[in-house]
Motif scaffolding. Structure first.
Motif, mmCIF file in Angstrom:
data_model
loop_
_atom_site.group_PDB
_atom_site.id
_atom_site.type_symbol
_atom_site.label_atom_id
_atom_site.label_comp_id
_atom_site.label_asym_id
_atom_site.label_seq_id
_atom_site.Cartn_x
_atom_site.Cartn_y
_atom_site.Cartn_z
ATOM 1 N N GLU A 59 7.364 -2.765 12.798
ATOM 2 C CA GLU A 59 7.276 -3.900 11.883
ATOM 3 C C GLU A 59 7.231 -5.179 12.696
ATOM 4 O O GLU A 59 8.098 -5.424 13.535
ATOM 5 C CB GLU A 59 8.462 -3.935 10.927
ATOM 6 C CG GLU A 59 8.360 -5.047 9.878
ATOM 7 C CD GLU A 59 9.491 -5.024 8.870
ATOM 8 O OE1 GLU A 59 10.011 -6.109 8.548
ATOM 9 O OE2 GLU A 59 9.849 -3.912 8.420
ATOM 10 N N ARG A 63 5.356 -7.218 8.589
ATOM 11 C CA ARG A 63 4.201 -6.372 8.287
ATOM 12 C C ARG A 63 4.295 -5.075 9.078
ATOM 13 O O ARG A 63 4.474 -5.105 10.284
ATOM 14 C CB ARG A 63 2.908 -7.103 8.632
ATOM 15 C CG ARG A 63 1.632 -6.370 8.217
ATOM 16 C CD ARG A 63 0.413 -7.161 8.671
ATOM 17 N NE ARG A 63 -0.819 -6.669 8.064
ATOM 18 C CZ ARG A 63 -2.031 -7.125 8.354
ATOM 19 N NH1 ARG A 63 -2.175 -8.109 9.252
ATOM 20 N NH2 ARG A 63 -3.102 -6.628 7.752
ATOM 21 N N GLN A 65 2.997 -1.941 10.992
ATOM 22 C CA GLN A 65 1.809 -1.589 11.761
ATOM 23 C C GLN A 65 1.884 -0.120 12.191
ATOM 24 O O GLN A 65 2.953 0.373 12.528
ATOM 25 C CB GLN A 65 1.684 -2.447 13.025
ATOM 26 C CG GLN A 65 1.564 -3.929 12.808
ATOM 27 C CD GLN A 65 1.343 -4.683 14.116
ATOM 28 O OE1 GLN A 65 0.951 -4.089 15.131
ATOM 29 N NE2 GLN A 65 1.566 -5.984 14.102
ATOM 30 N N ASP A 79 -2.854 -1.872 9.651
ATOM 31 C CA ASP A 79 -1.913 -2.136 8.577
ATOM 32 C C ASP A 79 -1.483 -0.799 7.981
ATOM 33 O O ASP A 79 -2.332 0.025 7.605
ATOM 34 C CB ASP A 79 -2.565 -3.016 7.497
ATOM 35 C CG ASP A 79 -1.612 -3.413 6.396
ATOM 36 O OD1 ASP A 79 -1.303 -2.545 5.540
ATOM 37 O OD2 ASP A 79 -1.163 -4.568 6.381
ATOM 38 N N ILE A 86 -5.613 -4.524 12.793
ATOM 39 C CA ILE A 86 -4.913 -5.768 13.098
ATOM 40 C C ILE A 86 -5.275 -6.243 14.504
ATOM 41 O O ILE A 86 -5.635 -7.398 14.706
ATOM 42 C CB ILE A 86 -3.391 -5.582 12.965
ATOM 43 C CG1 ILE A 86 -3.026 -5.145 11.535
ATOM 44 C CG2 ILE A 86 -2.659 -6.875 13.340
ATOM 45 C CD1 ILE A 86 -1.561 -4.799 11.356
#
Length: 303
Positions: A59, A63, A65, A79, A86
């Motif tokens: 994270e 977000r 990952q 994501d 990303i």
């Protein structure tokens, strides 16, 4: 989930190609239903040999990952919910050889998993030990960046130029190729090259504190383990090497599993017990524990 998509080859290892370049290399499934949520096939026809590294979920700035070491030598982050790319990072220098499997000169891919420590990612590149030494690299990467965060951008065939958007914190080329996942604790990175050299590096700067050549040029395919300020490293000749977790080299012991045994898997520590596989045997080692004699009538028991 990594799918293990890879290459096929003809006689004498010629006609090397990816049989299914459009097949997914990474798949995200709904854990309750098994339904495919998203999938990725970014490596496509550029897979060097196969997909072997494990993905890592992290994270960053709220977000989630999915960081995937992929078979074309690129580390990519997606994501976790949508599969949107990303960032991506090329582990190979642009001067590396072309994507040719079964060659000591080919570009490298990943045989290990990335590790997150204090907001940074650590991973090394490599190939199978049969291909010998090559241009391997250990990198520390900032996963908060976006886009192509490689150290270099392509600047013509076999040429590279500095990437102003690079997310690389440092890299260490001296390790060569590695099949191992690094172990990190107390600001120290323990990394092992397939050539059988153990390195202790500073996690923030990549500066080398010490190195140790395993005796006899023994190769290492397993990952190091840190337990109670000690470092455990196994080699293919079935020897467990124990070091102190320190900026100064402290070599404690070498313990041999047995004649003709090799250790290719990584040791594991749980509930006060060290577990490892040597040859076809599983060992469990515990301090202060003595093995009871086999029951009467069992194989190896005295009458």
């Amino acid at each position: 989930m990594i799918t293990a998509n890879g290459v096929t080859w003809g006689p004498d290892y010629k006609d090397i190609r990816v049989r299914a370049p459009d097949a997914p290399d990474l798949v995200c499934l709904n854990k309750n239903t098994g339904k495919v949520v998203w999938r990725d096939s970014s490596p496509g026809k550029d897979i060097i040999r196969g997909e072997y590294g494990n993905p890592l979920v992290i994270e960053v700035n709220g977000r989630a990952q999915v960081v995937a070491p992929q078979g074309d030598g690129w580390l990519r982050s997606f994501d976790a919910l949508t599969g949107e790319l990303i960032w991506k990072f090329d582990i190979n220098p642009k001067s590396a050889g072309q994507h040719r499997a079964w060659s000591s000169e080919s570009a490298d891919y990943f045989m290990s998993a990335p590790v997150l420590y204090e907001g940074k990612l650590y991973i090394g590149s490599g190939q199978y030990v049969e291909l010998g030494e090559g241009t391997g690299r250990l990198c520390c990467i900032d996963p908060s960046r976006r886009g192509d965060i490689s150290l270099e951008l392509e600047d013509g065939p076999g040429q590279g130029k500095r990437n102003p958007n690079s997310g690389e914190v440092w890299h260490f080329d001296k390790i060569g190729r590695t099949m191992s996942t690094v172990a990190i604790h107390d600001g120290l990175v323990i990394a092992v090259g397939t050539s059988g050299v153990v390195y202790c590096l500073d996690a923030k700067t990549g500066r080398q504190h010490w190195h140790h050549d395993l005796p006899g040029g023994n190769l290492s395919q397993s990952s190091p383990l840190i337990v109670d300020d000690k470092v455990y490293v196994c080699d293919v000749d079935g020897i467990i090497h124990i070091f102190g977790l320190s900026r100064d080299k402290l070599a404690f012991a070498e313990n041999e599993a047995g004649d003709s045994y090799e250790i290719t898997g990584s040791p594991v520590f749980a509930n006060g017990t060290l577990y490892f596989v040597a040859g076809s045997s599983l060992y469990a080692i515990q301090e202060g524990h003595t093995t009871p004699p086999p029951p009467k009538g069992a194989a190896g028991a005295k009458p």
